[in-house]
Design a protein around this motif. Structure first.
Motif, PDB file in Angstrom:
ATOM      1  N   LEU A  38     102.730  85.509  74.187  1.00 48.81           N
ATOM      2  CA  LEU A  38     103.950  84.706  74.134  1.00 48.81           C
ATOM      3  C   LEU A  38     104.862  85.237  73.032  1.00 48.81           C
ATOM      4  O   LEU A  38     104.764  84.797  71.882  1.00 48.81           O
ATOM      5  CB  LEU A  38     103.602  83.248  73.834  1.00 48.81           C
ATOM      6  CG  LEU A  38     102.996  82.389  74.940  1.00 48.81           C
ATOM      7  CD1 LEU A  38     102.337  81.155  74.334  1.00 48.81           C
ATOM      8  CD2 LEU A  38     104.066  81.967  75.934  1.00 48.81           C
ATOM      9  N   PRO A  39     105.740  86.181  73.338  1.00 50.00           N
ATOM     10  CA  PRO A  39     106.637  86.665  72.283  1.00 50.00           C
ATOM     11  C   PRO A  39     107.624  85.581  71.847  1.00 50.00           C
ATOM     12  O   PRO A  39     108.212  84.890  72.682  1.00 50.00           O
ATOM     13  CB  PRO A  39     107.365  87.848  72.955  1.00 50.00           C
ATOM     14  CG  PRO A  39     107.216  87.616  74.424  1.00 50.00           C
ATOM     15  CD  PRO A  39     105.929  86.885  74.625  1.00 50.00           C
ATOM     16  N   ASN A  40     107.772  85.422  70.523  1.00 52.55           N
ATOM     17  CA  ASN A  40     108.692  84.429  69.955  1.00 52.55           C
ATOM     18  C   ASN A  40     110.131  84.911  70.043  1.00 52.55           C
ATOM     19  O   ASN A  40     110.400  86.097  69.873  1.00 52.55           O
ATOM     20  CB  ASN A  40     108.404  84.187  68.470  1.00 52.55           C
ATOM     21  CG  ASN A  40     107.003  83.718  68.165  1.00 52.55           C
ATOM     22  OD1 ASN A  40     106.490  84.024  67.104  1.00 52.55           O
ATOM     23  ND2 ASN A  40     106.375  82.990  69.065  1.00 52.55           N
ATOM     24  N   ASN A  41     111.046  83.975  70.212  1.00 50.33           N
ATOM     25  CA  ASN A  41     112.466  84.299  70.166  1.00 50.33           C
ATOM     26  C   ASN A  41     112.998  84.119  68.746  1.00 50.33           C
ATOM     27  O   ASN A  41     113.421  85.060  68.097  1.00 50.33           O
ATOM     28  CB  ASN A  41     113.251  83.421  71.141  1.00 50.33           C
ATOM     29  CG  ASN A  41     114.702  83.850  71.267  1.00 50.33           C
ATOM     30  OD1 ASN A  41     115.047  84.970  70.919  1.00 50.33           O
ATOM     31  ND2 ASN A  41     115.546  82.972  71.769  1.00 50.33           N
ATOM     32  N   VAL A  42     112.940  82.885  68.265  1.00 46.83           N
ATOM     33  CA  VAL A  42     113.408  82.587  66.909  1.00 46.83           C
ATOM     34  C   VAL A  42     112.184  82.138  66.121  1.00 46.83           C
ATOM     35  O   VAL A  42     111.836  80.972  66.123  1.00 46.83           O
ATOM     36  CB  VAL A  42     114.482  81.475  66.933  1.00 46.83           C
ATOM     37  CG1 VAL A  42     115.041  81.244  65.543  1.00 46.83           C
ATOM     38  CG2 VAL A  42     115.599  81.819  67.897  1.00 46.83           C
ATOM     39  N   PRO A  43     111.467  83.061  65.479  1.00 46.43           N
ATOM     40  CA  PRO A  43     110.232  82.651  64.789  1.00 46.43           C
ATOM     41  C   PRO A  43     110.546  81.718  63.631  1.00 46.43           C
ATOM     42  O   PRO A  43     111.346  82.049  62.764  1.00 46.43           O
ATOM     43  CB  PRO A  43     109.613  83.967  64.311  1.00 46.43           C
ATOM     44  CG  PRO A  43     110.719  84.964  64.354  1.00 46.43           C
ATOM     45  CD  PRO A  43     111.723  84.496  65.351  1.00 46.43           C
ATOM     46  N   PRO A  44     109.939  80.524  63.594  1.00 46.49           N
ATOM     47  CA  PRO A  44     110.301  79.543  62.580  1.00 46.49           C
ATOM     48  C   PRO A  44     109.898  79.936  61.164  1.00 46.49           C
ATOM     49  O   PRO A  44     110.527  79.499  60.203  1.00 46.49           O
ATOM     50  CB  PRO A  44     109.532  78.294  63.013  1.00 46.49           C
ATOM     51  CG  PRO A  44     109.165  78.518  64.439  1.00 46.49           C
ATOM     52  CD  PRO A  44     109.003  79.999  64.593  1.00 46.49           C
ATOM     53  N   HIS A  45     108.846  80.746  61.010  1.00 45.78           N
ATOM     54  CA  HIS A  45     108.252  80.946  59.686  1.00 45.78           C
ATOM     55  C   HIS A  45     108.530  82.316  59.074  1.00 45.78           C
ATOM     56  O   HIS A  45     107.972  82.651  58.039  1.00 45.78           O
ATOM     57  CB  HIS A  45     106.731  80.748  59.747  1.00 45.78           C
ATOM     58  CG  HIS A  45     106.319  79.431  60.310  1.00 45.78           C
ATOM     59  ND1 HIS A  45     106.588  78.233  59.685  1.00 45.78           N
ATOM     60  CD2 HIS A  45     105.668  79.106  61.454  1.00 45.78           C
ATOM     61  CE1 HIS A  45     106.108  77.239  60.416  1.00 45.78           C
ATOM     62  NE2 HIS A  45     105.556  77.749  61.496  1.00 45.78           N
ATOM     63  N   ARG A  46     109.381  83.134  59.711  1.00 45.33           N
ATOM     64  CA  ARG A  46     109.532  84.496  59.205  1.00 45.33           C
ATOM     65  C   ARG A  46     110.924  85.039  59.523  1.00 45.33           C
ATOM     66  O   ARG A  46     111.648  84.454  60.327  1.00 45.33           O
ATOM     67  CB  ARG A  46     108.445  85.408  59.777  1.00 45.33           C
ATOM     68  CG  ARG A  46     108.394  85.449  61.286  1.00 45.33           C
ATOM     69  CD  ARG A  46     107.295  86.374  61.764  1.00 45.33           C
ATOM     70  NE  ARG A  46     105.983  85.914  61.350  1.00 45.33           N
ATOM     71  CZ  ARG A  46     104.890  86.652  61.415  1.00 45.33           C
ATOM     72  NH1 ARG A  46     104.947  87.892  61.858  1.00 45.33           N
ATOM     73  NH2 ARG A  46     103.724  86.174  61.034  1.00 45.33           N
ATOM     74  N   PRO A  47     111.310  86.158  58.912  1.00 45.07           N
ATOM     75  CA  PRO A  47     112.640  86.722  59.179  1.00 45.07           C
ATOM     76  C   PRO A  47     112.794  87.133  60.649  1.00 45.07           C
ATOM     77  O   PRO A  47     111.823  87.320  61.364  1.00 45.07           O
ATOM     78  CB  PRO A  47     112.687  87.963  58.266  1.00 45.07           C
ATOM     79  CG  PRO A  47     111.645  87.735  57.234  1.00 45.07           C
ATOM     80  CD  PRO A  47     110.580  86.918  57.890  1.00 45.07           C
ATOM     81  N   GLN A  48     114.040  87.285  61.058  1.00 50.56           N
ATOM     82  CA  GLN A  48     114.319  87.673  62.441  1.00 50.56           C
ATOM     83  C   GLN A  48     113.818  89.089  62.719  1.00 50.56           C
ATOM     84  O   GLN A  48     113.823  89.948  61.839  1.00 50.56           O
ATOM     85  CB  GLN A  48     115.821  87.584  62.707  1.00 50.56           C
ATOM     86  CG  GLN A  48     116.327  86.151  62.724  1.00 50.56           C
ATOM     87  CD  GLN A  48     115.534  85.272  63.690  1.00 50.56           C
ATOM     88  OE1 GLN A  48     115.597  85.450  64.882  1.00 50.56           O
ATOM     89  NE2 GLN A  48     114.750  84.345  63.157  1.00 50.56           N
ATOM     90  N   PRO A  49     113.379  89.346  63.960  1.00 49.15           N
ATOM     91  CA  PRO A  49     112.838  90.668  64.302  1.00 49.15           C
ATOM     92  C   PRO A  49     113.903  91.769  64.216  1.00 49.15           C
ATOM     93  O   PRO A  49     115.094  91.511  64.380  1.00 49.15           O
ATOM     94  CB  PRO A  49     112.379  90.491  65.747  1.00 49.15           C
ATOM     95  CG  PRO A  49     112.347  89.026  65.998  1.00 49.15           C
ATOM     96  CD  PRO A  49     113.324  88.397  65.072  1.00 49.15           C
ATOM     97  N   GLU A  50     113.437  93.005  63.950  1.00 50.96           N
ATOM     98  CA  GLU A  50     114.333  94.174  64.015  1.00 50.96           C
ATOM     99  C   GLU A  50     114.611  94.559  65.465  1.00 50.96           C
ATOM    100  O   GLU A  50     115.739  94.860  65.830  1.00 50.96           O
ATOM    101  CB  GLU A  50     113.709  95.373  63.281  1.00 50.96           C
ATOM    102  CG  GLU A  50     114.036  95.442  61.812  1.00 50.96           C
ATOM    103  CD  GLU A  50     113.633  96.780  61.199  1.00 50.96           C
ATOM    104  OE1 GLU A  50     114.092  97.835  61.691  1.00 50.96           O
ATOM    105  OE2 GLU A  50     112.856  96.758  60.232  1.00 50.96           O
ATOM    106  N   ALA A  51     113.564  94.600  66.276  1.00 44.22           N
ATOM    107  CA  ALA A  51     113.738  94.916  67.699  1.00 44.22           C
ATOM    108  C   ALA A  51     114.234  93.671  68.427  1.00 44.22           C
ATOM    109  O   ALA A  51     113.832  92.552  68.100  1.00 44.22           O
ATOM    110  CB  ALA A  51     112.415  95.382  68.291  1.00 44.22           C
TER     111      ALA A  51
END
Length: 214
Positions: A38-51
């Motif tokens: 289940l890939p996260n879209n807006v991860p609540p606990h960490r910075p936004q993804p680079e990819a």
């Protein structure tokens, strides 16, 4: 005995052997035939993804195309709101019925900070928690209350994971891989090799897409 379905969420920026190999070992231990990524879209606990989302899904496909254990569910990428695990589990529970055994795979690091999760108290009404070891993390919870909660729900009987729909915590004996996506991204930015950290098909995709470059 019902078939236990397991779910494994994450940013997967990028997916690597520290994700894949412990959960493959977990599957052997508890008799999983299918793990849904289940890939996260807006991860609540960490910075936004680079990819971006599409690139992260492409990397998941590259990593798992020869691994029939895994399937990919992109529902969290359709949301504008944060990827709260409890909300996804409620949706899946409604789809799969109240009797279907569901497991949610987390790392030991996530278990130790579970009290910070959105509506964490509701998780075990929706699923079992299947916990993979992580190198360098404590084995005890940081408060007596949380430790008592953990002790109450731990099972060492794998049959319970298949016979009950939810409510158990399984502490898996999984191999330790001291690999992080952060380290991989940093190594890529420094033009360092990552061959032993993630599948060759994922490295080839990263090269083609020009990811993790300055």
């Amino acid at each position: 005995m019902s078939e236990l379905h397991a779910l494994f969420g994450g940013t997967f920026d990028p997916i690597h052997f520290g994700h894949l190999r412990p959960v493959e070992a977990l599957a052997q231990q508890v008799g999983l035939k299918r793990i849904t990524l289940l890939p996260n879209n807006v991860p609540p606990h960490r910075p936004q993804p680079e990819a971006n989302a599409a690139q992260r899904v492409d990397m998941l496909r590259c990593a798992t195309e020869t691994l029939p254990l895994f399937e990919i569910d992109t529902r969290e990428l359709q949301r504008e709101t944060p990827s709260w695990t409890v909300a996804t589990l409620e949706t899946l529970r409604a789809e799969r019925g109240q009797q279907q055994p569901l497991g949610f795979i987390i790392g030991q690091d996530s278990l130790l900070t579970l009290a910070k999760w959105h509506r964490w108290q509701d998780l075990l009404s929706l699923c079992h928690l299947l916990v993979c070891k992580r190198p360098g993390y404590a084995t005890e919870m940081d408060s007596p209350e949380m430790q008592a909660w953990l002790d109450h729900h731990i099972t060492q009987d794998v049959q319970q994971l298949h016979q009950r729909a939810a409510g158990c915590i399984w502490l898996a004996e999984t191999p330790l891989y001291n690999i992080s996506a952060t380290e991989i991204r940093q190594r890529r930015h420094q033009n360092l090799a990552c061959d032993d950290l993630l599948p060759a098909a994922v490295i080839a995709y990263i090269d083609r897409a020009g990811l993790y470059r300055d």
